[in-house]
Design a protein around this motif. Structure first.
Motif, PDB file in Angstrom:
ATOM      1  N   ILE A   1       0.837  -1.203   0.000  1.00  0.00           N
ATOM      2  CA  ILE A   1       0.000   0.000   0.000  1.00  0.00           C
ATOM      3  C   ILE A   1       0.873   1.254   0.000  1.00  0.00           C
ATOM      4  CG2 ILE A   1      -1.643   1.332   1.408  1.00  0.00           C
ATOM      5  CD1 ILE A   1      -2.761  -1.460   2.292  1.00  0.00           C
ATOM      6  N   TYR A   2       1.958   1.225   0.791  1.00  0.00           N
ATOM      7  CA  TYR A   2       2.875   2.369   0.857  1.00  0.00           C
ATOM      8  C   TYR A   2       3.475   2.642  -0.526  1.00  0.00           C
ATOM      9  CZ  TYR A   2       7.240   4.874   1.580  1.00  0.00           C
ATOM     10  OH  TYR A   2       8.280   5.763   1.468  1.00  0.00           O
ATOM     11  N   ALA A   3       3.860   1.542  -1.219  1.00  0.00           N
ATOM     12  CA  ALA A   3       4.555   1.724  -2.499  1.00  0.00           C
ATOM     13  C   ALA A   3       3.600   2.009  -3.655  1.00  0.00           C
ATOM     14  CB  ALA A   3       5.389   0.479  -2.801  1.00  0.00           C
ATOM     15  N   PHE A   4       2.426   1.367  -3.664  1.00  0.00           N
ATOM     16  CA  PHE A   4       1.586   1.442  -4.865  1.00  0.00           C
ATOM     17  C   PHE A   4       0.126   1.812  -4.609  1.00  0.00           C
ATOM     18  CE2 PHE A   4       5.129  -1.293  -6.018  1.00  0.00           C
ATOM     19  CZ  PHE A   4       5.578  -0.615  -7.135  1.00  0.00           C
ATOM     20  N   GLY A   5      -0.222   2.117  -3.368  1.00  0.00           N
ATOM     21  CA  GLY A   5      -1.614   2.504  -3.101  1.00  0.00           C
ATOM     22  C   GLY A   5      -2.492   1.299  -2.818  1.00  0.00           C
ATOM     23  N   VAL A   6      -3.720   1.568  -2.378  1.00  0.00           N
ATOM     24  CA  VAL A   6      -4.617   0.498  -1.907  1.00  0.00           C
ATOM     25  C   VAL A   6      -4.890  -0.533  -2.994  1.00  0.00           C
ATOM     26  CG1 VAL A   6      -6.900   0.021  -0.942  1.00  0.00           C
ATOM     27  CG2 VAL A   6      -5.651   2.058  -0.237  1.00  0.00           C
ATOM     28  N   ARG A   7      -5.120  -0.071  -4.217  1.00  0.00           N
ATOM     29  CA  ARG A   7      -5.487  -1.021  -5.276  1.00  0.00           C
ATOM     30  C   ARG A   7      -4.315  -1.396  -6.181  1.00  0.00           C
ATOM     31  NH1 ARG A   7     -10.617  -1.514  -4.338  1.00  0.00           N
ATOM     32  NH2 ARG A   7     -11.699   0.298  -3.504  1.00  0.00           N
ATOM     33  N   GLY A   8      -3.147  -0.872  -5.902  1.00  0.00           N
ATOM     34  CA  GLY A   8      -1.996  -1.141  -6.766  1.00  0.00           C
ATOM     35  C   GLY A   8      -1.316  -2.460  -6.450  1.00  0.00           C
ATOM     36  N   GLY A   9      -0.542  -2.948  -7.419  1.00  0.00           N
ATOM     37  CA  GLY A   9       0.223  -4.169  -7.201  1.00  0.00           C
ATOM     38  C   GLY A   9       1.678  -3.877  -7.479  1.00  0.00           C
ATOM     39  N   PHE A  10       2.595  -4.746  -7.001  1.00  0.00           N
ATOM     40  CA  PHE A  10       4.007  -4.520  -7.253  1.00  0.00           C
ATOM     41  C   PHE A  10       4.288  -4.623  -8.752  1.00  0.00           C
ATOM     42  CE2 PHE A  10       5.007  -4.708  -2.787  1.00  0.00           C
ATOM     43  CZ  PHE A  10       6.089  -3.840  -2.737  1.00  0.00           C
ATOM     44  N   ALA A  11       4.901  -3.600  -9.307  1.00  0.00           N
ATOM     45  CA  ALA A  11       5.197  -3.610 -10.742  1.00  0.00           C
ATOM     46  C   ALA A  11       6.711  -3.680 -10.939  1.00  0.00           C
ATOM     47  CB  ALA A  11       4.637  -2.339 -11.362  1.00  0.00           C
ATOM     48  N   ALA A  12       7.160  -3.452 -12.160  1.00  0.00           N
ATOM     49  CA  ALA A  12       8.594  -3.523 -12.463  1.00  0.00           C
ATOM     50  C   ALA A  12       9.374  -2.521 -11.615  1.00  0.00           C
ATOM     51  CB  ALA A  12       8.793  -3.195 -13.938  1.00  0.00           C
ATOM     52  N   PRO A  13      10.421  -2.962 -10.905  1.00  0.00           N
ATOM     53  CA  PRO A  13      11.190  -2.018 -10.082  1.00  0.00           C
ATOM     54  C   PRO A  13      12.009  -1.088 -10.970  1.00  0.00           C
ATOM     55  CG  PRO A  13      12.123  -4.227  -9.943  1.00  0.00           C
ATOM     56  CD  PRO A  13      10.942  -4.333 -10.843  1.00  0.00           C
ATOM     57  N   ALA A  14      11.758   0.210 -10.849  1.00  0.00           N
ATOM     58  CA  ALA A  14      12.447   1.170 -11.707  1.00  0.00           C
ATOM     59  C   ALA A  14      13.840   1.490 -11.165  1.00  0.00           C
ATOM     60  CB  ALA A  14      11.618   2.440 -11.825  1.00  0.00           C
ATOM     61  N   SER A  15      13.963   1.540  -9.841  1.00  0.00           N
ATOM     62  CA  SER A  15      15.260   1.882  -9.256  1.00  0.00           C
ATOM     63  C   SER A  15      15.669   0.805  -8.262  1.00  0.00           C
ATOM     64  CB  SER A  15      15.150   3.216  -8.520  1.00  0.00           C
ATOM     65  OG  SER A  15      14.268   3.045  -7.418  1.00  0.00           O
ATOM     66  N   LEU A  16      16.928   0.894  -7.797  1.00  0.00           N
ATOM     67  CA  LEU A  16      17.400  -0.093  -6.817  1.00  0.00           C
ATOM     68  C   LEU A  16      16.609   0.028  -5.514  1.00  0.00           C
ATOM     69  CD1 LEU A  16      19.452  -2.367  -6.374  1.00  0.00           C
ATOM     70  CD2 LEU A  16      21.052  -0.678  -5.501  1.00  0.00           C
ATOM     71  N   PHE A  17      16.184   1.259  -5.184  1.00  0.00           N
ATOM     72  CA  PHE A  17      15.380   1.435  -3.963  1.00  0.00           C
ATOM     73  C   PHE A  17      14.056   0.672  -4.076  1.00  0.00           C
ATOM     74  CE2 PHE A  17      12.047   3.638  -1.554  1.00  0.00           C
ATOM     75  CZ  PHE A  17      12.566   3.495  -0.276  1.00  0.00           C
ATOM     76  N   ASP A  18      13.413   0.739  -5.256  1.00  0.00           N
ATOM     77  CA  ASP A  18      12.179  -0.016  -5.495  1.00  0.00           C
ATOM     78  C   ASP A  18      12.421  -1.509  -5.283  1.00  0.00           C
ATOM     79  OD1 ASP A  18      10.836   2.214  -6.099  1.00  0.00           O
ATOM     80  OD2 ASP A  18      10.545   1.810  -8.240  1.00  0.00           O
ATOM     81  N   THR A  19      13.569  -1.988  -5.782  1.00  0.00           N
ATOM     82  CA  THR A  19      13.886  -3.415  -5.649  1.00  0.00           C
ATOM     83  C   THR A  19      14.113  -3.776  -4.188  1.00  0.00           C
ATOM     84  OG1 THR A  19      14.934  -3.277  -7.790  1.00  0.00           O
ATOM     85  CG2 THR A  19      15.311  -5.279  -6.558  1.00  0.00           C
ATOM     86  N   MET A  20      14.735  -2.871  -3.421  1.00  0.00           N
ATOM     87  CA  MET A  20      14.962  -3.130  -1.993  1.00  0.00           C
ATOM     88  C   MET A  20      13.621  -3.271  -1.278  1.00  0.00           C
ATOM     89  SD  MET A  20      18.139  -0.646  -1.113  1.00  0.00           S
ATOM     90  CE  MET A  20      19.818  -1.055  -1.543  1.00  0.00           C
ATOM     91  N   LEU A  21      12.681  -2.405  -1.656  1.00  0.00           N
ATOM     92  CA  LEU A  21      11.340  -2.472  -1.074  1.00  0.00           C
ATOM     93  C   LEU A  21      10.674  -3.800  -1.465  1.00  0.00           C
ATOM     94  CD1 LEU A  21       9.955  -0.249   0.570  1.00  0.00           C
ATOM     95  CD2 LEU A  21       8.675   0.382  -1.466  1.00  0.00           C
ATOM     96  N   LEU A  22      10.873  -4.170  -2.726  1.00  0.00           N
ATOM     97  CA  LEU A  22      10.300  -5.429  -3.226  1.00  0.00           C
ATOM     98  C   LEU A  22      10.891  -6.626  -2.482  1.00  0.00           C
ATOM     99  CD1 LEU A  22       8.542  -6.834  -5.435  1.00  0.00           C
ATOM    100  CD2 LEU A  22      10.600  -6.938  -6.833  1.00  0.00           C
ATOM    101  N   LEU A  23      12.206  -6.564  -2.201  1.00  0.00           N
ATOM    102  CA  LEU A  23      12.878  -7.651  -1.487  1.00  0.00           C
ATOM    103  C   LEU A  23      12.275  -7.824  -0.089  1.00  0.00           C
ATOM    104  CD1 LEU A  23      15.153  -9.747  -1.231  1.00  0.00           C
ATOM    105  CD2 LEU A  23      16.712  -7.901  -0.622  1.00  0.00           C
ATOM    106  N   VAL A  24      12.060  -6.705   0.607  1.00  0.00           N
ATOM    107  CA  VAL A  24      11.480  -6.784   1.959  1.00  0.00           C
ATOM    108  C   VAL A  24      10.037  -7.289   1.862  1.00  0.00           C
ATOM    109  CG1 VAL A  24      10.917  -5.469   4.036  1.00  0.00           C
ATOM    110  CG2 VAL A  24      12.974  -4.928   2.762  1.00  0.00           C
ATOM    111  N   TYR A  25       9.311  -6.837   0.823  1.00  0.00           N
ATOM    112  CA  TYR A  25       7.940  -7.305   0.606  1.00  0.00           C
ATOM    113  C   TYR A  25       7.931  -8.827   0.368  1.00  0.00           C
ATOM    114  CZ  TYR A  25       3.627  -8.369  -1.849  1.00  0.00           C
ATOM    115  OH  TYR A  25       2.449  -8.959  -2.224  1.00  0.00           O
ATOM    116  N   ILE A  26       8.819  -9.301  -0.513  1.00  0.00           N
ATOM    117  CA  ILE A  26       8.872 -10.740  -0.819  1.00  0.00           C
ATOM    118  C   ILE A  26       9.141 -11.522   0.460  1.00  0.00           C
ATOM    119  CG2 ILE A  26      10.170 -12.560  -2.035  1.00  0.00           C
ATOM    120  CD1 ILE A  26      10.627 -10.584  -4.315  1.00  0.00           C
TER     121      ILE A  26
END
Lengths: 400, 37
Positions: free
Chosen positions: A217-242
């Motif tokens: 929700i923090y990264a993509f909003g209530v209805r959003g889903g994880f999409a392609a990580p644009a930056s390394l920070f996005d990927t770090m967030l994705l890693l913690v999410y995974i």
């Protein structure tokens, strides 16, 4: 619908825990196998349940006939039967996945998802990747043929291959550990076991629905889903999410396993506290690492050490590491990008091993202060390496 | 720490986790929290 939010799933958990609390000895895995097939038929449909039983039957027939031939000294005949069994298991497995994912063989062959002009061999291997059930088939075949554990009946095997509480995200239990339950006496319901199981289940649900969901929700909003990580920070967030998503599912499975007394291995052990990439892989998706260690790394390392001698073990040690992690990469997805990711990870582990062995010859490295500093900086190094490798592999996966 | 207190703490902890999970599964609660960001 997410399976953990299906009330029938929790009704099955209660049913299994009550019925299995009265069963002990060799019939335990068979009773669970039968119950599990009913659960699968209701939860995900009769065709997947039939496919699981078909797999178990193919595996059981092949292993039983090969064993019979071997006891009669017909080694060649046993090898042919095992090869036929492997082909049958792959056919049932890939056939089910093809029909499930594409609807027909024609649609599967004409799909351009993997790229144009992709042959049937690559398409079949892709269908086998990312499957916990297929890895369990391999573990069962290796464990039984090497005589480490006895062959069980097809019903019990079906329970081992696709236990309903490990459907979503594993873990990959070892055949020998799973069937150790047949040597245990009945485990009557106890308040203490119930309380600790509930603690695991609630912690897993909290990881998944409170922490992982909040990150999404923090990264993509209530209805959003994880999409392609644009930056390394996005990927770090994705890693913690995974981590919280995957570890959440795994912890729920461990809790249900504890409640029903079905051996279910731990899959995570605070991986972000690891101070080396080597230690990280003993703490992240532990059941996959254990599978690879048991079935690829250790046998290869032993063979190579015997062939080249203990003196060259360090140098030849890179081969089993590369092959083991190459397999891990290909298991995630049968593609060149994932193979490269796996080989890179194997190379990092080998370099870490060489550096560790070399640094031990310096007394200063054994100093307490140096060790404390390493344990503080280590997790940051590990997080950056793993996030960078995920960034590379996600961009490969999404074709960026 | 005696056994009763341990059990009370354990079940309190379980109840807290499940209460937060239940709230997160309610979209209106999530919308409310998200609006505060």
């Amino acid at each position: 619908m997410i399976i953990l939010l299906d009330p029938r799933f929790w009704a099955f958990v209660v049913t299994a825990s009550i019925l299995l609390s009265a069963v002990g000895g060799s019939t335990r895995s068979t009773v669970f196998g039968a119950l599990n097939l009913v659960f699968l038929a209701v939860l995900i449909g009769p065709i997947p349940a039939a496919a699981v039983f078909g797999l178990a039957l193919a595996l059981w027939t092949g292993l039983a006939v090969a064993d019979l031939l071997r006891t009669r000294g017909q080694e060649r005949g046993a090898s042919i039967v095992l090869a036929m069994m492997a082909a049958a298991v792959v056919a049932v497995f890939a056939g089910y996945k093809v029909l499930h994912d594409h609807g027909s063989v024609e649609a599967w062959m004409s799909s351009t998802l993997l790229g144009p002009d992709v042959g049937i061999a690559v398409r079949t291997l892709t269908a086998l990747s990312f499957s916990y059930v297929f890895l369990r088939c391999v573990d069962a075949a290796i464990t039984v043929t090497t005589g480490r554990s006895a062959l069980r009946n097809p019903l019990a095997l079906a329970g081992y291959l696709a236990p309903f509480h490990m459907l979503v995200a594993g873990p990959i239990s070892s055949y020998a550990d799973y069937f150790a339950m047949d040597e245990q006496p009945p485990t009557p319901a106890s308040f203490e076991r119930f309380a600790w199981s509930l603690n695991d289940i609630s912690a897993g649900l909290f990881y998944k629905f409170a922490i992982a969901e909040s990150l999404r929700i923090y990264a993509f909003g209530v209805r959003g889903g994880f999409a392609a990580p644009a930056s390394l920070f996005d990927t770090m967030l994705l890693l913690v999410y995974i981590f919280f998503d995957f570890a959440g599912y795994s912890r729920v499975a461990v809790g249900i396993g504890r409640l029903c007394s079905i051996p279910t291995p731990e899959n995570f052990n605070a991986p972000f506290l690891a101070s080396s990439v080597t230690a990280f892989w003993t703490r992240w998706h532990m059941s996959l690492s254990a599978f690879v260690w048991r079935n690829i790394y250790i046998p290869l390392q032993m063979t190579l050490t015997r062939r080249f001698g203990i003196g060259r073990a360090h140098l030849v040690g890179v081969i089993p590491l590369l092959l083991a992690f190459g397999f891990v990469g290909l298991w995630h997805r049968f593609s060149g990008g994932f193979l490269l990711w796996g080989l890179g990870m194997g190379a990092i582990l080998w370099i870490e091993k060489m550096v560790r062995d070399y640094s031990l010859s310096f007394p200063a490295m054994r100093d307490r202060k140096v060790r404390i500093l390493a344990s503080l900086l280590g997790p940051a190094y590990v997080f950056i390496v793993i996030a960078a490798s995920l960034h590379y592999v996600m961009r490969q996966f999404l074709g960026i | 720490m005696n056994t009763t207190l341990k059990l009370v703490l354990l079940f309190g902890w379980i109840a807290l986790k499940l209460a937060i999970v239940t709230a997160m599964l309610d979209r209106s609660v999530v919308q409310f929290i998200y609006a505060g960001f």
